[in-house]
Design a protein around this motif. Sequence first.
Motif, short mmCIF file in Angstrom:
data_model
loop_
_atom_site.label_atom_id
_atom_site.label_comp_id
_atom_site.label_asym_id
_atom_site.label_seq_id
_atom_site.Cartn_x
_atom_site.Cartn_y
_atom_site.Cartn_z
N LYS A 64 60.75 21.79 35.21
CA LYS A 64 60.74 20.59 36.05
C LYS A 64 59.98 19.46 35.37
CE LYS A 64 61.19 22.76 40.60
NZ LYS A 64 60.49 23.14 41.85
N GLY A 65 60.58 18.28 35.42
CA GLY A 65 59.96 17.12 34.79
C GLY A 65 60.27 16.98 33.32
N ARG A 66 60.86 18.01 32.72
CA ARG A 66 61.19 17.96 31.29
C ARG A 66 62.70 18.03 31.04
NH1 ARG A 66 59.72 21.98 28.08
NH2 ARG A 66 59.68 23.58 29.73
N PHE A 67 63.40 18.77 31.87
CA PHE A 67 64.84 18.96 31.70
C PHE A 67 65.59 18.18 32.79
CE2 PHE A 67 64.88 23.44 29.55
CZ PHE A 67 63.97 22.98 28.60
N THR A 68 66.75 17.65 32.43
CA THR A 68 67.58 16.92 33.38
C THR A 68 69.03 17.35 33.26
OG1 THR A 68 66.14 14.98 33.20
CG2 THR A 68 68.31 14.65 34.18
N PHE A 69 69.59 17.71 34.38
CA PHE A 69 70.99 18.11 34.48
C PHE A 69 71.83 16.87 34.78
CE2 PHE A 69 74.02 21.56 35.70
CZ PHE A 69 75.05 20.78 36.22
N SER A 70 72.95 16.74 34.10
CA SER A 70 73.89 15.67 34.44
C SER A 70 75.31 16.18 34.21
CB SER A 70 73.62 14.41 33.62
OG SER A 70 73.77 14.66 32.24
N GLN A 71 76.26 15.41 34.65
CA GLN A 71 77.64 15.86 34.52
C GLN A 71 78.58 14.68 34.38
OE1 GLN A 71 77.36 17.73 38.56
NE2 GLN A 71 79.47 16.97 38.76
N ASP A 72 79.71 14.93 33.75
CA ASP A 72 80.78 13.95 33.61
C ASP A 72 82.03 14.63 34.16
OD1 ASP A 72 82.97 12.40 32.75
OD2 ASP A 72 81.84 11.63 31.04
N ASN A 73 82.40 14.26 35.38
CA ASN A 73 83.52 14.96 36.03
C ASN A 73 84.82 14.74 35.28
OD1 ASN A 73 81.81 15.90 38.06
ND2 ASN A 73 82.20 14.12 39.36
N ALA A 74 85.01 13.55 34.76
CA ALA A 74 86.27 13.25 34.06
C ALA A 74 86.42 14.12 32.81
CB ALA A 74 86.32 11.77 33.69
#
Length: 119
Positions: A64-74
Motif C-alpha cells: 500500500k502506498g507503493r504499488f498502483t493498479f490501473s487498467q486499459d479496457n480497450a
Amino acid sequence: QVQLAESGGGSVLAGGSLRLSCTASGYPYSIDCMAWFRQAPGKEREGVAGRAPGVDRYYADSVKGRFTFSQDNAKKTIYLQMNDLKPEDTAMYYCAAPDRGVCGNPAYWGQGTQVTVSS
C-alpha cells in the motif's frame, strides 16, 4: 482460448520502480476483476492488487502506498506500477482473471514475470 501475457519484470535496486503489464486475449469479459499475485521462493502465492466483491480496489498491506493498479479496457490490459521497491518484493508476479469476468477466485493465470530487487 484465454491467454494472459505478463511483461515488465526485471532486476532493480532497492528504491527503484518497475511497471508490469498483463494483456488478456481470448477473454471476452470485463477485465475489472483481473488481479495481480506474487510468489516468493519458499512462500505461498499472495494477492497483491485487485478487486474483491464489494471492494473497489484492494492492495496487500505490504505494498500500500507503493504499488498502483490501473487498467486499459480497450487494450484488455492491466498494469502494476511498483515504486520504492524493496528486496522483500522479490518474487514471480502473476496476473490472473476470474471465470467469465465475475470477481472471485482466479480461473486463468499468466506465465509470470520475475521481479528481483537487490539492496
